[in-house]
Design a protein around this motif. Structure first.
Motif, PDB file in Angstrom:
ATOM      1  N   GLN A  23     -59.701   6.658  -5.349  1.00  0.00           N
ATOM      2  CA  GLN A  23     -60.715   7.289  -6.169  1.00  0.00           C
ATOM      3  C   GLN A  23     -61.911   7.052  -5.876  1.00  0.00           C
TER       4      GLN A  23
ATOM      5  N   SER B 215     -73.353  11.549 -10.064  1.00  0.00           N
ATOM      6  CA  SER B 215     -72.876  10.513  -9.429  1.00  0.00           C
ATOM      7  C   SER B 215     -71.301  10.278 -11.051  1.00  0.00           C
ATOM      8  N   LEU B 216     -72.045  10.063 -12.005  1.00  0.00           N
ATOM      9  CA  LEU B 216     -71.353  10.496 -13.296  1.00  0.00           C
ATOM     10  C   LEU B 216     -69.895  11.376 -13.604  1.00  0.00           C
ATOM     11  N   ALA B 217     -70.357  12.472 -12.970  1.00  0.00           N
ATOM     12  CA  ALA B 217     -69.063  13.292 -12.392  1.00  0.00           C
ATOM     13  C   ALA B 217     -68.011  13.312 -11.464  1.00  0.00           C
TER      14      ALA B 217
ATOM     15  N   GLY C 108     -67.583  11.232 -10.417  1.00  0.00           N
ATOM     16  CA  GLY C 108     -67.063  10.117 -10.616  1.00  0.00           C
ATOM     17  C   GLY C 108     -65.538  10.390 -11.366  1.00  0.00           C
ATOM     18  N   VAL C 109     -65.904  10.959 -12.925  1.00  0.00           N
ATOM     19  CA  VAL C 109     -64.875  11.512 -13.585  1.00  0.00           C
ATOM     20  C   VAL C 109     -64.306  12.578 -13.338  1.00  0.00           C
TER      21      VAL C 109
ATOM     22  N   ALA D 261     -61.577  10.033 -10.394  1.00  0.00           N
ATOM     23  CA  ALA D 261     -60.443   9.718 -11.943  1.00  0.00           C
ATOM     24  C   ALA D 261     -59.601  10.807 -12.128  1.00  0.00           C
ATOM     25  N   ALA D 262     -59.722  11.547 -13.134  1.00  0.00           N
ATOM     26  CA  ALA D 262     -59.145  12.654 -13.206  1.00  0.00           C
ATOM     27  C   ALA D 262     -58.807  12.893 -13.019  1.00  0.00           C
TER      28      ALA D 262
ATOM     29  N   ALA E  42     -60.983  21.895 -16.026  1.00  0.00           N
ATOM     30  CA  ALA E  42     -62.057  20.280 -17.076  1.00  0.00           C
ATOM     31  C   ALA E  42     -62.782  19.610 -16.066  1.00  0.00           C
TER      32      ALA E  42
ATOM     33  N   MET F 278     -67.533  20.583 -15.716  1.00  0.00           N
ATOM     34  CA  MET F 278     -68.896  19.381 -14.805  1.00  0.00           C
ATOM     35  C   MET F 278     -69.689  19.259 -14.132  1.00  0.00           C
TER      36      MET F 278
ATOM     37  N   VAL G  41     -55.110  11.326 -18.272  1.00  0.00           N
ATOM     38  CA  VAL G  41     -56.742  12.513 -17.821  1.00  0.00           C
ATOM     39  C   VAL G  41     -58.101  11.434 -18.319  1.00  0.00           C
TER      40      VAL G  41
ATOM     41  N   ALA H 297     -58.287   8.053 -17.912  1.00  0.00           N
ATOM     42  CA  ALA H 297     -58.643   7.843 -16.886  1.00  0.00           C
ATOM     43  C   ALA H 297     -60.266   8.450 -16.749  1.00  0.00           C
TER      44      ALA H 297
ATOM     45  N   SER I 133     -63.120   6.021 -15.797  1.00  0.00           N
ATOM     46  CA  SER I 133     -64.388   6.066 -15.478  1.00  0.00           C
ATOM     47  C   SER I 133     -65.951   6.124 -15.933  1.00  0.00           C
TER      48      SER I 133
ATOM     49  N   HIS J 102     -69.157   3.711 -14.824  1.00  0.00           N
ATOM     50  CA  HIS J 102     -70.508   3.929 -14.484  1.00  0.00           C
ATOM     51  C   HIS J 102     -71.752   3.168 -14.746  1.00  0.00           C
TER      52      HIS J 102
ATOM     53  N   PHE K 169     -70.512  13.313 -23.043  1.00  0.00           N
ATOM     54  CA  PHE K 169     -69.547  13.991 -21.607  1.00  0.00           C
ATOM     55  C   PHE K 169     -68.353  13.966 -21.595  1.00  0.00           C
TER      56      PHE K 169
END
Lengths: 237, 237
Positions: A130, A147-149, A151-152, A155-156, A193, A197, B152, B155, B159, B163, B189
């Motif tokens: 991940q 960074s957030l996008a 990471g998410v 993770a997904a 999804a 993002m 998902v 997760a 995440s 963050h 988000f």
DNA sequence: CCTATTCTGGCACCGGATGCCATATGAAGG
DNA sequence: CCTTCATATGGCATCCGGTGCCAGAATAGG
């Protein structure tokens, strides 16, 4: 330069041999009940050398998994643009690595389910994937919310991959084509999804065409509320 | 009935005291360099009792984190309908648990960053949250693809939470209102990404109104391709 | 005071993990 | 062929986390 001299010898006993023997012992006698001395006796490698080569008893079980991870990371590093596509391919590579030798991955799965400590170790592995995926996705970004996008999205993706993987591990005898079909489905699910993002910041907020899917019975107020939230965009600091 | 007899005594030394002393020792001398005997000497609790009460040296560091996890799980179990809302609240509860006592969480963060083993332990904790959230989200589902969507979504949520959490842990002196603002952003988000996933199966495939956002310059072909993919829905076995 | 239950601490012990040192093996170079 | 160098190996001593066992201490109830 990688091996300064290039001389020296190869391991007397192949890594894979040791791993297979250890897996057998673990499944027969339990992980904790199996001592390093027993593994040493079974493989003909001394206890000391086992620790030197693998680092710990757990690491014997995950040795091949570590190799797979290294392979995937190298693949990502050598991968050209288009981050999302590369990451999906990398996930495919991971699943392939599992399917390739069930002789190790399947019994390891059952061991991992039985012993909490091994479970944590397995979880740590997926976390490494991940992190690698996340930093790769964030690399080509504009910073900040990227960074957030990233990471998410990572993770997904990992979660979806693991979902498919677990399905196979529970019934490894099933046709692998079904597994790959399920994998493609799951990846499409994640792509739908994740794509918006990751592209949300490249597209400026204004000058958009609005499109989305809602149930036929959705009331006007709810519809307006959701559209309003969507237009506001994923940022808003 | 919880404590069969209800008699006996309370711990002579409070758990929190032990944790604080241990954290100090760990940060001063390093985690591995600190022995259980030193902790025993520093707290006045015997080595044997330390193992009995905490289980392991690592568990001392994560004792309060375990409590927080239990709290969150109980909260989820007692939580009424509307799964998504409950899970967001649960995530809020976790962040709150960190912000509440930086005296432990902040040094623990730095210890975790320094020592790979502790890092794995921390990762295992977040995985437990993820599993709890995932099963809670899947509970109220129609089965099948629900499991993937729930996993998902969980997760993604975890995440995003992490963050924001990391952002605070790196600079714990910042105004907590900023942290909570960032948290709300991150949750929005995730909500935008997760909500359609989880509702995709309740809504039948036909009888929909189509709405979505694309850049002004999007070409007709690309537009049609994406709309086609969206209409197809997240399933398709 | 006596009893039941729990917390506690000391002791012995197992086994994973590391450091140190001596040895063996194979490749490169004279 | 022999030397040299880098690596792999094995034995040994040691540290320390973790557990089982048992006896003493503390507390609430009869």
């Amino acid at each position: 330069m990688e091996r300064p001299g290039g001389r020296g010898g190869q391991p007397r006993v192949a890594t894979r041999e040791v791993v297979l023997a250890a897996v057998r012992l673990f499944t027969d006698s339990g992980f904790e009940a199996t001592t390093m001395d027993q593994i040493a006796a079974a493989t003909g490698v001394s206890r000391r050398s086992l620790f030197r080569r693998f680092g710990s008893k757990e690491d014997i079980l995950f040795a091949e998994h570590d190799e797979l991870f290294s392979t995937v990371v190298r693949y990502l590093e050598a991968s050209p643009d288009e981050p999302l596509t590369s990451v999906f391919s990398a996930a495919r590579l991971v699943l392939q690595g599992y399917l390739r030798d069930p002789e190790i991955t399947v019994p390891r799965y059952h061991l991992v389910r039985a012993h909490p400590r091994l479970r944590d170790r397995e979880v740590a592995m997926t976390a490494r994937y991940q992190a690698a995926f996340s930093s790769y996705l964030a690399r080509s970004g504009d910073g900040e919310g990227r960074s957030l996008a990233a990471g998410v999205a990572a993770a997904a993706l990992i979660s979806a991959h693991n979902h498919v993987l677990r399905g196979w591990l529970r019934r490894p005898e099933q046709d692998s084509r079904e597994v790959w079909a399920g994998f493609d489905e799951a990846m499409d699910f994640v792509r739908r999804a994740a794509e918006p993002m990751l592209h949300a910041e490249r597209e400026s907020r204004r000058d958009h065409v609005l499109v989305a899917v809602y149930p036929g019975g959705t009331g006007r107020e709810e519809l307006l509320r959701r559209i309003g939230a969507a237009v506001q965009g994923p940022e808003g600091s």
